[in-house]
Design a protein around this motif. Structure first.
Motif, PDB file in Angstrom:
ATOM      1  N   CYS A  60     -21.874 -55.049  14.217  1.00  0.00           N
ATOM      2  CA  CYS A  60     -21.887 -54.533  12.852  1.00  0.00           C
ATOM      3  C   CYS A  60     -22.319 -55.633  11.880  1.00  0.00           C
ATOM      4  N   GLN A  72     -21.766 -55.712   8.865  1.00  0.00           N
ATOM      5  CA  GLN A  72     -20.773 -55.880   7.804  1.00  0.00           C
ATOM      6  C   GLN A  72     -19.523 -56.621   8.291  1.00  0.00           C
ATOM      7  N   CYS A  73     -18.890 -56.101   9.360  1.00  0.00           N
ATOM      8  CA  CYS A  73     -17.611 -56.671   9.788  1.00  0.00           C
ATOM      9  C   CYS A  73     -17.708 -57.468  11.084  1.00  0.00           C
ATOM     10  N   CYS A  75     -20.512 -47.859  10.931  1.00  0.00           N
ATOM     11  CA  CYS A  75     -19.599 -48.606  11.781  1.00  0.00           C
ATOM     12  C   CYS A  75     -18.277 -47.865  11.886  1.00  0.00           C
ATOM     13  N   PHE A 109     -15.557 -49.136  12.770  1.00  0.00           N
ATOM     14  CA  PHE A 109     -14.446 -50.021  12.430  1.00  0.00           C
ATOM     15  C   PHE A 109     -14.275 -50.177  10.925  1.00  0.00           C
ATOM     16  N   CYS A 110     -15.401 -50.404  10.215  1.00  0.00           N
ATOM     17  CA  CYS A 110     -15.277 -50.625   8.772  1.00  0.00           C
ATOM     18  C   CYS A 110     -15.922 -49.515   7.956  1.00  0.00           C
TER      19      CYS A 110
HETATM   20 ZN   LIG Z   1     -18.211 -52.799  10.771  1.00  0.00          ZN
END
Ligand SMILES: [Zn+2]
Length: 126
Positions: A14, A16-17, A32, A34-35
């Motif tokens: 990802c 981002q995270c 994503c 997750f985030c």
């Molecule tokens: Zn993420």
């Protein structure tokens, strides 16, 4: 949904995270899990390749040898030849220094010998 299961997913990270993901490389973007941030799939795959690329994944990973990797190798090669030149320079300087040291040593040795001789002569006078 059945259709999607047939797609070969590839590992990605990802943007981002930094979480590890499995993505469908035929799509442009995904979210994503997750985030919940949308990311560009190509970038996420590239992230993974940069971090984990190895022979195991070489068949589904495209390493761009012409770009960054070559730059790094060139840089390493340049550093190596520079350090070799530095060592040569250091050896030259060392030789120069030891020559200087010997010269200085003899200079002080003769000054010292001169003082000893003068003192010896003075002692003869009294
Ligand atoms: Zn993420």
């Amino acid at each position: 949904m059945e259709e999607e299961k047939k797609v070969k997913l590839v590992p990605a990270i990802c943007t981002q995270c930094g979480a590890r993901l499995e993505v469908d490389p035929s799509k442009e973007a995904a979210v994503c899990r997750f985030c919940n941030t949308p990311f560009i799939i190509e970038k996420a795959i590239n992230n993974y390749n940069v971090k984990y690329a190895n022979i195991e994944h070489a068949d589904n990973v495209n390493i761009d040898l012409s770009g960054t990797v070559k730059e790094v190798l060139d840089f390493a090669g340049k550093q190596l030849s520079e350090s070799r030149a530095e060592k040569k320079q250091a050896r030259k300087l060392e030789a120069e220094n030891s020559r200087q040291f010997i010269m200085t040593f003899f200079k002080y040795f003769f000054i010292f010998a001169g003082i000893v001789i003068i003192m010896w002569l003075l002692m003869q006078m009294f």
